[in-house]
Design an enzyme around this catalytic site. Structure first.
Site, PDB file in Angstrom:
ATOM      1  N   ASP A  91       1.664   8.094  -0.556  1.00  0.00           N
ATOM      2  CA  ASP A  91       1.352   7.561  -1.870  1.00  0.00           C
ATOM      3  C   ASP A  91       1.370   6.008  -1.896  1.00  0.00           C
ATOM      4  OD1 ASP A  91       0.727   7.398  -4.529  1.00  0.00           O
ATOM      5  OD2 ASP A  91       2.760   7.918  -5.128  1.00  0.00           O
ATOM      6  N   ASP A 279      -4.851   3.503  -5.397  1.00  0.00           N
ATOM      7  CA  ASP A 279      -3.770   4.624  -5.321  1.00  0.00           C
ATOM      8  C   ASP A 279      -4.133   5.744  -4.670  1.00  0.00           C
ATOM      9  OD1 ASP A 279      -1.500   6.111  -6.023  1.00  0.00           O
ATOM     10  OD2 ASP A 279      -2.112   6.569  -8.125  1.00  0.00           O
TER      11      ASP A 279
END
Length: 394
Positions: A91, A279
């Site tokens: 992430d 992201d």
């Protein structure tokens, strides 16, 4: 899962550096699974109820990086000596590593746990940590050990003396997911308790050839638990990505945050400087409510208030969704922003959602639809983002 490791020896042999290609596993996010089952609306209402019940805690929870239900890409790591394997979310929108521990409550049931007593390289820390998420929290205590990117059966990038979280409780969003932990790849300034993230630790120790990593994501497929792309640590990915079009300076070295100045879809255009982030942990694009609504209108999409989503025929094609970053326009093809969630009736979802940043932080999240179209080069050394066309056939 194949992991390719290329060892490079530095000049004069004084130290060694490396490039690691970390193969990803794709699986549908819980968000898309719940949409297909007709459960997403109830989940949205559940999160709203949590915020209403405890506004002091939940009102300021960033929606962009703190929803486990939105993750799609996983990778293998190991921790300790001998190594203990874990499947984790990779992430770029967070900066902490944690995995379940043996004292975790029922929220960790069915997941592998890290047993520090079985590692000869483990160093106790004991400091407690808590991270607030969209539907609960994760908490536990800190420890230090060798963390290795990649599976134990393949070549790895080991990073000694890495501080990580050993969870005693995890968010309900994560309980039933395939992943066993989360590995944040953002900057130390974003990390809870300012713990040095594993990748930053690798760079600080001179373990990578260059202080960069490249993300290439495959276009969304129908199958779960299959190859989903590659994270290349220490180099550009010249196998899956074309030449870098341009670099954009980071406006904040917390998230991978920079400025985009125009968004266009069909007949709708808005020219305004927005703070945006790249992201990998967000399966859709996120942006201001009014802008997303206008884009959806240009698409002819219908808003469903029960699940806060926009639906449209899968055959819809009004051209690319264009984003101006610096002096270059980056165009997202319909295949990447119109998503078939498997309803079986020719109905798809506009892969965008509205979120409120409460006047703080980024206004846009350029999630997986953007990253599937353009490889993202995260240059930590020069604090900039580069964008290169994905070489995957449209």
């Amino acid at each position: 899962m194949r992991t390719t490791f290329i060892a490079l020896v530095a000049l004069l042999g004084l130290c060694s550096a490396a490039v690691l290609q970390h193969q990803l596993i794709y699986r549908e996010s819980q968000k898309i699974q719940m949409m297909r089952r007709g459960e997403w609306g109830a989940y949205v209402q559940h999160k709203a109820a949590l915020r209403d019940a405890d506004p002091a805690v939940y009102a300021n929870v960033p929606q962009n990086v703190n929803d486990f239900g939105d993750f799609e890409y996983l990778g293998n790591i190991t921790i300790g000596t001998p190594s203990q394997p874990f499947l984790v979310v990779l992430d770029t929108g967070s900066a902490n590593l944690w995995v379940p521990g043996p004292t975790c409550d029922g929220s960790c049931s069915g997941k592998r746990v890290f047993d520090s007593s079985k590692s000869t390289t483990f160093q106790a820390n004991g400091k407690p940590w808590t991270i607030q998420y969209g539907s609960g929290n994760a908490k536990g205590f800190l420890g230090e050990d060798t963390v290795a990117f990649g599976a134990a059966t393949e070549k790895q990038l080991p990073v000694p003396s890495t501080t990580f979280g050993i969870a005693t409780h995890i968010s309900s969003d994560f309980k039933n997911d395939a992943a066993e932990g989360i590995l944040g790849l953002a900057f130390t300034s974003l990390a809870v308790d300012h713990v040095v993230p594993p990748l930053i630790n690798a760079i600080n120790q001179g373990l990578l050839d260059q202080p960069i990593f490249t993300v290439w994501l495959e276009h969304k497929g129908a199958a779960n638990n299959v190859g989903g792309g590659v994270f290349t640590y220490g180099a550009l990915d010249t196998t899956n990505c074309g030449p870098v079009i341009a670099y954009q300076p980071l406006s904040s070295a917390t998230y991978y945050q920079f400025v985009a100045s125009k968004f266009t879809l069909g007949t709708y255009t808005i020219a305004k400087n927005y703070q945006v982030i790249s992201d990998t942990g967000t399966s859709f694009l996120g942006g201001p409510k009014a802008v997303i609504a206008n884009m959806a209108q240009a698409l002819g999409a219908t808003y469903h208030s029960d699940d806060d989503s926009y639906y449209l025929p899968c055959s819809t094609n009004i051209g690319t969704l264009d984003i101006l970053i610096g002096s270059n326009t980056y165009s997202i093809q319909p295949i990447n922003y119109i998503i078939d969630v498997g309803m079986g009736d020719g109905t798809c979802v506009f892969a965008a959602f509205a979120f409120n940043n409460f006047g703080f932080g980024p206004a846009w999240i350029l999630g997986d639809p953007f990253i599937r179209q353009y490889c993202n080069v995260h240059d930590l050394g020069q604090q900039r983002m580069g964008f290169a066309p994905s070489l995957q056939a449209k």
